[in-house]
Design a protein around this motif. Structure first.
Motif, PDB file in Angstrom:
ATOM      1  N   ASN A  30     -51.391  35.675   1.585  1.00  0.00           N
ATOM      2  CA  ASN A  30     -51.663  36.907   2.326  1.00  0.00           C
ATOM      3  C   ASN A  30     -50.724  38.032   1.904  1.00  0.00           C
ATOM      4  O   ASN A  30     -51.131  39.174   1.716  1.00  0.00           O
ATOM      5  CB  ASN A  30     -51.509  36.675   3.832  1.00  0.00           C
ATOM      6  CG  ASN A  30     -52.716  35.991   4.454  1.00  0.00           C
ATOM      7  OD1 ASN A  30     -53.777  35.908   3.850  1.00  0.00           O
ATOM      8  ND2 ASN A  30     -52.544  35.499   5.667  1.00  0.00           N
ATOM      9  N   TYR A  31     -49.457  37.690   1.783  1.00  0.00           N
ATOM     10  CA  TYR A  31     -48.423  38.703   1.517  1.00  0.00           C
ATOM     11  C   TYR A  31     -48.707  39.480   0.240  1.00  0.00           C
ATOM     12  O   TYR A  31     -48.518  40.703   0.174  1.00  0.00           O
ATOM     13  CB  TYR A  31     -47.049  38.022   1.431  1.00  0.00           C
ATOM     14  CG  TYR A  31     -45.909  38.967   1.147  1.00  0.00           C
ATOM     15  CD1 TYR A  31     -45.355  39.740   2.159  1.00  0.00           C
ATOM     16  CD2 TYR A  31     -45.390  39.089  -0.141  1.00  0.00           C
ATOM     17  CE1 TYR A  31     -44.308  40.621   1.905  1.00  0.00           C
ATOM     18  CE2 TYR A  31     -44.342  39.964  -0.408  1.00  0.00           C
ATOM     19  CZ  TYR A  31     -43.811  40.715   0.615  1.00  0.00           C
ATOM     20  OH  TYR A  31     -42.779  41.584   0.363  1.00  0.00           O
ATOM     21  N   ASN A  32     -49.151  38.781  -0.796  1.00  0.00           N
ATOM     22  CA  ASN A  32     -49.378  39.417  -2.088  1.00  0.00           C
ATOM     23  C   ASN A  32     -50.780  39.988  -2.255  1.00  0.00           C
ATOM     24  O   ASN A  32     -51.031  40.746  -3.196  1.00  0.00           O
ATOM     25  CB  ASN A  32     -49.113  38.413  -3.216  1.00  0.00           C
ATOM     26  CG  ASN A  32     -47.661  38.002  -3.293  1.00  0.00           C
ATOM     27  OD1 ASN A  32     -46.762  38.826  -3.169  1.00  0.00           O
ATOM     28  ND2 ASN A  32     -47.425  36.711  -3.476  1.00  0.00           N
ATOM     29  N   SER A  33     -51.691  39.594  -1.348  1.00  0.00           N
ATOM     30  CA  SER A  33     -53.100  39.972  -1.539  1.00  0.00           C
ATOM     31  C   SER A  33     -53.575  41.115  -0.643  1.00  0.00           C
ATOM     32  O   SER A  33     -54.413  41.909  -1.056  1.00  0.00           O
ATOM     33  CB  SER A  33     -53.994  38.743  -1.309  1.00  0.00           C
ATOM     34  OG  SER A  33     -53.658  37.703  -2.215  1.00  0.00           O
ATOM     35  N   VAL A  34     -53.076  41.187   0.569  1.00  0.00           N
ATOM     36  CA  VAL A  34     -53.516  42.247   1.482  1.00  0.00           C
ATOM     37  C   VAL A  34     -52.889  43.570   1.028  1.00  0.00           C
ATOM     38  O   VAL A  34     -51.671  43.662   0.858  1.00  0.00           O
ATOM     39  CB  VAL A  34     -53.097  41.933   2.932  1.00  0.00           C
ATOM     40  CG1 VAL A  34     -53.483  43.088   3.863  1.00  0.00           C
ATOM     41  CG2 VAL A  34     -53.743  40.636   3.398  1.00  0.00           C
ATOM     42  N   PRO A  35     -53.693  44.607   0.810  1.00  0.00           N
ATOM     43  CA  PRO A  35     -53.165  45.888   0.304  1.00  0.00           C
ATOM     44  C   PRO A  35     -52.096  46.479   1.220  1.00  0.00           C
ATOM     45  O   PRO A  35     -52.250  46.467   2.449  1.00  0.00           O
ATOM     46  CB  PRO A  35     -54.402  46.789   0.260  1.00  0.00           C
ATOM     47  CG  PRO A  35     -55.562  45.860   0.220  1.00  0.00           C
ATOM     48  CD  PRO A  35     -55.157  44.656   0.999  1.00  0.00           C
ATOM     49  N   THR A  36     -51.043  46.983   0.636  1.00  0.00           N
ATOM     50  CA  THR A  36     -49.979  47.595   1.440  1.00  0.00           C
ATOM     51  C   THR A  36     -50.449  48.888   2.102  1.00  0.00           C
ATOM     52  O   THR A  36     -49.844  49.350   3.074  1.00  0.00           O
ATOM     53  CB  THR A  36     -48.754  47.898   0.564  1.00  0.00           C
ATOM     54  OG1 THR A  36     -49.148  48.742  -0.542  1.00  0.00           O
ATOM     55  CG2 THR A  36     -48.156  46.614   0.011  1.00  0.00           C
ATOM     56  N   SER A  37     -51.530  49.460   1.588  1.00  0.00           N
ATOM     57  CA  SER A  37     -52.066  50.694   2.175  1.00  0.00           C
ATOM     58  C   SER A  37     -52.818  50.428   3.477  1.00  0.00           C
ATOM     59  O   SER A  37     -53.063  51.356   4.258  1.00  0.00           O
ATOM     60  CB  SER A  37     -53.003  51.385   1.182  1.00  0.00           C
ATOM     61  OG  SER A  37     -54.060  50.516   0.803  1.00  0.00           O
ATOM     62  N   LEU A  38     -53.185  49.161   3.711  1.00  0.00           N
ATOM     63  CA  LEU A  38     -53.911  48.808   4.933  1.00  0.00           C
ATOM     64  C   LEU A  38     -52.920  48.681   6.086  1.00  0.00           C
ATOM     65  O   LEU A  38     -52.023  47.841   6.049  1.00  0.00           O
ATOM     66  CB  LEU A  38     -54.672  47.499   4.745  1.00  0.00           C
ATOM     67  CG  LEU A  38     -55.464  46.987   5.962  1.00  0.00           C
ATOM     68  CD1 LEU A  38     -56.545  47.981   6.360  1.00  0.00           C
ATOM     69  CD2 LEU A  38     -56.070  45.619   5.665  1.00  0.00           C
ATOM     70  N   LYS A  39     -53.095  49.506   7.108  1.00  0.00           N
ATOM     71  CA  LYS A  39     -52.137  49.530   8.218  1.00  0.00           C
ATOM     72  C   LYS A  39     -52.728  49.051   9.541  1.00  0.00           C
ATOM     73  O   LYS A  39     -52.005  48.526  10.383  1.00  0.00           O
ATOM     74  CB  LYS A  39     -51.590  50.950   8.406  1.00  0.00           C
ATOM     75  CG  LYS A  39     -50.878  51.502   7.188  1.00  0.00           C
ATOM     76  CD  LYS A  39     -49.686  50.646   6.793  1.00  0.00           C
ATOM     77  CE  LYS A  39     -48.959  51.206   5.581  1.00  0.00           C
ATOM     78  NZ  LYS A  39     -47.844  50.326   5.139  1.00  0.00           N
ATOM     79  N   LYS A  40     -54.030  49.238   9.730  1.00  0.00           N
ATOM     80  CA  LYS A  40     -54.620  48.934  11.030  1.00  0.00           C
ATOM     81  C   LYS A  40     -55.817  48.005  10.871  1.00  0.00           C
ATOM     82  O   LYS A  40     -56.666  48.212  10.021  1.00  0.00           O
ATOM     83  CB  LYS A  40     -55.054  50.216  11.740  1.00  0.00           C
ATOM     84  CG  LYS A  40     -55.642  50.003  13.126  1.00  0.00           C
ATOM     85  CD  LYS A  40     -55.947  51.329  13.816  1.00  0.00           C
ATOM     86  CE  LYS A  40     -56.471  51.123  15.228  1.00  0.00           C
ATOM     87  NZ  LYS A  40     -56.723  52.408  15.909  1.00  0.00           N
ATOM     88  N   VAL A  41     -55.851  46.975  11.715  1.00  0.00           N
ATOM     89  CA  VAL A  41     -56.982  46.039  11.744  1.00  0.00           C
ATOM     90  C   VAL A  41     -57.524  45.978  13.160  1.00  0.00           C
ATOM     91  O   VAL A  41     -56.759  45.828  14.127  1.00  0.00           O
ATOM     92  CB  VAL A  41     -56.561  44.629  11.282  1.00  0.00           C
ATOM     93  CG1 VAL A  41     -57.677  43.619  11.526  1.00  0.00           C
ATOM     94  CG2 VAL A  41     -56.185  44.646   9.804  1.00  0.00           C
ATOM     95  N   ILE A  42     -58.830  46.096  13.301  1.00  0.00           N
ATOM     96  CA  ILE A  42     -59.492  45.942  14.594  1.00  0.00           C
ATOM     97  C   ILE A  42     -60.317  44.666  14.549  1.00  0.00           C
ATOM     98  O   ILE A  42     -61.237  44.540  13.731  1.00  0.00           O
ATOM     99  CB  ILE A  42     -60.402  47.147  14.915  1.00  0.00           C
ATOM    100  CG1 ILE A  42     -59.574  48.431  14.972  1.00  0.00           C
ATOM    101  CG2 ILE A  42     -61.139  46.930  16.239  1.00  0.00           C
ATOM    102  CD1 ILE A  42     -60.420  49.683  15.154  1.00  0.00           C
ATOM    103  N   ILE A  43     -59.979  43.720  15.398  1.00  0.00           N
ATOM    104  CA  ILE A  43     -60.738  42.468  15.493  1.00  0.00           C
ATOM    105  C   ILE A  43     -61.828  42.693  16.528  1.00  0.00           C
ATOM    106  O   ILE A  43     -61.555  43.085  17.665  1.00  0.00           O
ATOM    107  CB  ILE A  43     -59.825  41.304  15.909  1.00  0.00           C
ATOM    108  CG1 ILE A  43     -58.665  41.158  14.913  1.00  0.00           C
ATOM    109  CG2 ILE A  43     -60.617  40.006  15.998  1.00  0.00           C
ATOM    110  CD1 ILE A  43     -57.612  40.168  15.350  1.00  0.00           C
ATOM    111  N   THR A  44     -63.071  42.465  16.156  1.00  0.00           N
ATOM    112  CA  THR A  44     -64.187  42.837  17.031  1.00  0.00           C
ATOM    113  C   THR A  44     -64.771  41.681  17.825  1.00  0.00           C
ATOM    114  O   THR A  44     -65.598  41.918  18.709  1.00  0.00           O
ATOM    115  CB  THR A  44     -65.315  43.474  16.206  1.00  0.00           C
ATOM    116  OG1 THR A  44     -65.784  42.535  15.227  1.00  0.00           O
ATOM    117  CG2 THR A  44     -64.820  44.733  15.504  1.00  0.00           C
ATOM    118  N   GLY A  45     -64.375  40.436  17.553  1.00  0.00           N
ATOM    119  CA  GLY A  45     -64.947  39.326  18.301  1.00  0.00           C
ATOM    120  C   GLY A  45     -64.258  38.017  17.978  1.00  0.00           C
ATOM    121  O   GLY A  45     -63.365  37.954  17.137  1.00  0.00           O
TER     122      GLY A  45
END
Length: 226
Positions: A30-45
């Motif tokens: 996860n650490y190396n793969s998730v873009p550092t530019s991604l800051k917010k995640v909304i879990i919908t269900g």
């Protein structure tokens, strides 16, 4: 921002860890793969955020959890050091071991009233109210000065990663209140750890240090051990 729906099982295996959608082969990537530019995640269900789902997604600064979620698994948000706040829905009854380990900048936890199992919390929070339905406590790391452990708590388990660790770790702690003598400490290793918790956490002398050490020694000698 990314809108994300929890799979039927998000336990860090197969295609269920968050980093999978960015090419991570396992939760450890996860650490190396998730873009550092991604800051917010909304879990919908989904009903659970299971083990390792957001393991070391350290670039995230905001994660919204839906009201449908009732449990957060072990290591689910471990290493999410970019988080400064997290809102926990009222329906959550379980927070797993080390779920928020190394989330050291979270400033506040408002725990759901129906919470039963509290595996771990970590952050810079200065106050914490443990709901009176909580039956087991793991590791609580913060900057709180006062902590009251309700009489609903039957088990202290500070062991994570296979090591004995103090359940209560706060440099600022001055008052620790047990509503009644705890019934179970899960392991002998943990018993030793909890007796020495305060001097291990801080080199400074607390005015309550000798009282707390005596209390914890008394607790360890009078409770039932597995």
């Amino acid at each position: 921002m990314l809108v994300f729906r929890i799979c039927e099982k998000a336990d860090g295996t197969g295609e269920t860890h968050f980093g999978y959608i960015f090419g991570a082969s396992s939760y450890s990537d996860n650490y190396n793969s998730v873009p550092t530019s991604l800051k917010k995640v909304i879990i919908t269900g989904g009903e659970s955020i299971d083990s390792y789902a957001f393991y070391y997604c350290s670039g995230l600064t905001s994660i919204e959890i839906p009201s449908s979620v009732t449990s957060i698994g072990e290591y689910a948000f471990r290493g999410c050091s970019g988080l400064t706040s997290i809102e926990l829905p009222e329906g959550i009854t379980t927070i797993g071991e080390s779920a928020f380990r190394y989330c050291k900048f979270i400033r506040e936890y408002v725990l759901p009233e129906n919470l039963i199992h509290l595996g771990s919390l970590c952050g810079s929070y200065t106050t914490l109210v443990i709901p009176n339905k909580v039956e087991s406590l793991g590791v609580l790391e913060g900057c709180f000065t006062n902590l009251e452990i309700p009489n609903s708590v039957q088990l202290l388990n500070g062991n994570f990663d296979g090591h004995g660790s103090p359940t209560i770790a706060s440099f600022a702690l001055t008052t620790l209140t047990f509503e009644e003598i705890l019934k179970v400490v899960e392991s002998f290793i943990f018993t030793l750890a909890v007796i020495t918790a305060l001097p291990t956490v801080s080199p400074y002398t607390s005015p309550l240090l000798s009282i707390v050490k005596t209390l914890l020694l008394f607790v360890s000698q009078t409770i039932s051990l597995y």
